[in-house]
Design a protein around this motif. Structure first.
Motif, PDB file in Angstrom:
ATOM      1  N   THR A 198       0.842  -1.188   0.000  1.00  0.00           N
ATOM      2  CA  THR A 198       0.000   0.000   0.000  1.00  0.00           C
ATOM      3  C   THR A 198       0.883   1.245   0.000  1.00  0.00           C
ATOM      4  O   THR A 198       1.912   1.284   0.661  1.00  0.00           O
ATOM      5  N   SER A 199       0.495   2.247  -0.735  1.00  0.00           N
ATOM      6  CA  SER A 199       1.187   3.532  -0.669  1.00  0.00           C
ATOM      7  C   SER A 199       0.145   4.632  -0.539  1.00  0.00           C
ATOM      8  O   SER A 199      -0.891   4.592  -1.192  1.00  0.00           O
ATOM      9  N   PHE A 200       0.416   5.588   0.350  1.00  0.00           N
ATOM     10  CA  PHE A 200      -0.483   6.706   0.584  1.00  0.00           C
ATOM     11  C   PHE A 200       0.330   7.982   0.571  1.00  0.00           C
ATOM     12  O   PHE A 200       1.361   8.079   1.232  1.00  0.00           O
ATOM     13  N   ASN A 201      -0.121   8.960  -0.203  1.00  0.00           N
ATOM     14  CA  ASN A 201       0.561  10.246  -0.266  1.00  0.00           C
ATOM     15  C   ASN A 201      -0.477  11.355  -0.174  1.00  0.00           C
ATOM     16  O   ASN A 201      -1.499  11.309  -0.850  1.00  0.00           O
ATOM     17  N   MET A 202      -0.191  12.351   0.651  1.00  0.00           N
ATOM     18  CA  MET A 202      -1.116  13.465   0.809  1.00  0.00           C
ATOM     19  C   MET A 202      -0.349  14.778   0.882  1.00  0.00           C
ATOM     20  O   MET A 202       0.654  14.887   1.603  1.00  0.00           O
ATOM     21  N   VAL A 203      -0.802  15.750   0.105  1.00  0.00           N
ATOM     22  CA  VAL A 203      -0.246  17.101   0.133  1.00  0.00           C
ATOM     23  C   VAL A 203      -1.272  17.997   0.810  1.00  0.00           C
ATOM     24  O   VAL A 203      -2.425  18.059   0.389  1.00  0.00           O
ATOM     25  N   GLN A 204      -0.855  18.673   1.885  1.00  0.00           N
ATOM     26  CA  GLN A 204      -1.749  19.472   2.709  1.00  0.00           C
ATOM     27  C   GLN A 204      -1.210  20.896   2.849  1.00  0.00           C
ATOM     28  O   GLN A 204      -0.048  21.087   3.198  1.00  0.00           O
ATOM     29  N   ILE A 205      -2.038  21.886   2.561  1.00  0.00           N
ATOM     30  CA  ILE A 205      -1.653  23.271   2.775  1.00  0.00           C
ATOM     31  C   ILE A 205      -1.985  23.654   4.213  1.00  0.00           C
ATOM     32  O   ILE A 205      -3.087  23.390   4.706  1.00  0.00           O
ATOM     33  N   LEU A 206      -1.013  24.256   4.888  1.00  0.00           N
ATOM     34  CA  LEU A 206      -1.164  24.684   6.271  1.00  0.00           C
ATOM     35  C   LEU A 206      -1.017  26.200   6.358  1.00  0.00           C
ATOM     36  O   LEU A 206      -0.047  26.757   5.826  1.00  0.00           O
ATOM     37  N   SER A 207      -1.966  26.864   6.994  1.00  0.00           N
ATOM     38  CA  SER A 207      -1.871  28.304   7.260  1.00  0.00           C
ATOM     39  C   SER A 207      -1.787  28.518   8.762  1.00  0.00           C
ATOM     40  O   SER A 207      -2.420  27.797   9.546  1.00  0.00           O
ATOM     41  N   CYS A 208      -1.004  29.500   9.179  1.00  0.00           N
ATOM     42  CA  CYS A 208      -0.861  29.842  10.596  1.00  0.00           C
ATOM     43  C   CYS A 208      -1.577  31.168  10.820  1.00  0.00           C
ATOM     44  O   CYS A 208      -1.180  32.191  10.259  1.00  0.00           O
ATOM     45  N   VAL A 209      -2.637  31.151  11.611  1.00  0.00           N
ATOM     46  CA  VAL A 209      -3.484  32.331  11.760  1.00  0.00           C
ATOM     47  C   VAL A 209      -3.592  32.733  13.226  1.00  0.00           C
ATOM     48  O   VAL A 209      -3.314  31.940  14.132  1.00  0.00           O
ATOM     49  N   ALA A 210      -4.011  33.982  13.444  1.00  0.00           N
ATOM     50  CA  ALA A 210      -4.154  34.488  14.802  1.00  0.00           C
ATOM     51  C   ALA A 210      -5.391  33.914  15.478  1.00  0.00           C
ATOM     52  O   ALA A 210      -5.422  33.729  16.684  1.00  0.00           O
ATOM     53  N   ASP A 211      -6.423  33.610  14.670  1.00  0.00           N
ATOM     54  CA  ASP A 211      -7.671  33.100  15.233  1.00  0.00           C
ATOM     55  C   ASP A 211      -8.406  32.324  14.155  1.00  0.00           C
ATOM     56  O   ASP A 211      -8.286  32.637  12.975  1.00  0.00           O
TER      57      ASP A 211
END
Length: 275
Positions: A100-113
């Motif tokens: 099995t192979s699993f790949n995921m690309v995830q965008i992360l934002s750092c916010v104040a709230d």
């Protein structure tokens, strides 16, 4: 059903070692093991890439990325945005080497709230008011998505609320938007399949009217793209809605072709699509 925007962040503890653009080993349980790499996109956003030999759900993958996301954000609140993934399960009867192979690309934002999706409460709005706000939500969503589809990025950016504009200037937002458009292709059709009006919900960070628009589109590259927009109008104002929240993800053509018909309902539910 999309109950809370914050539900996209599953804060399950996991171990971490971090280095820019290098592979990291993380493990959230004895059954899960994965490599995690990240790339800084801007001062407040990152691209996370999770690779595993174990088949995972999106929620499980995001849970494994939760603690690294907290460390990357360094005091700000981590907010998971758009993502894409692929999964290749071994075929019955094939040799054990067919892993099995699993790949995921995830965008992360750092916010104040992070403003949550509002919770429904008793409303003082009349039926006519609710109908009017639903029409407005449909109109605004069409205008916003059409502006992006036709390359009017400044027009679309100017529809964003303060919290979204605080994530970066027009140039950064446009770069991310154009990159995602290239991944999913030209929009062929769209459906706003649910529009919900919230009047001063108890969990709202600011008093006012919220209109949540759930949608599904068909793109030339990604046949299924699902997401939602939340429009906000502060209390005491009129005709002043801005976009305060946006989430979306897509199912690529190769994943669609490799997914059995019997599994499509589960996949659509996992992607928060219309079911």
């Amino acid at each position: 059903m999309l109950d809370l925007l914050s539900s996209l962040i599953a804060m399950t503890p996991s171990r971490l070692a971090i280095a820019v653009s290098t592979c990291l080993f993380i493990s959230a349980s004895p059954a899960w093991a994965a490599d995690l790499a990240y790339k800084k996109l801007s001062g407040t956003s990152f691209e996370l890439v999770l690779s595993s030999d174990t088949s995972l759900t999106v929620d499980q993958a995001q849970a494994m990325m939760a603690e690294p996301a907290v460390k990357l954000c360094n005091g700000k609140i981590p907010e998971f945005g758009k993502y894409k993934f692929s999964s290749n399960d071994p075929v019955a009867g094939q040799p054990a080497s067919n892993k099995t192979s699993f790949n995921m690309v995830q965008i992360l934002s750092c916010v104040a709230d992070i403003p949550e999706r509002p919770k429904q409460a008793s409303s003082k709005l009349s039926e006519d008011d609710i109908a009017r706000f639903k029409i407005e939500g449909n109109k605004l969503s069409n205008a916003y998505m059409s502006a992006i589809d036709n390359g009017y990025y400044e027009v679309a950016y100017n529809m964003l609320g303060k919290s979204l504009k605080n994530l970066g200037p027009l140039e950064e937002w446009q770069t991310r938007t154009v990159a995602y458009q290239a991944q999913i292709g030209k929009q062929l059709s769209r459906e706003f399949w649910r529009i919900t009006v919230y009047d001063n919900p108890p969990n709202a960070y600011q008093a006012g009217t919220y209109v949540a628009v759930d949608y599904e589109t068909k793109q030339s590259i990604a046949p299924i793209t699902c997401g939602y927009l939340i429009w906000f109008q502060p209390a005491g104002t009129k005709n002043n809605f801005t976009l305060m929240r946006e989430e979306y993800g897509h199912i690529s053509d190769d994943i669609l072709k490799s997914t059995a018909a019997t599994d499509m309902g589960k996949l659509r539910k996992q992607m928060k699509c219309k079911t």
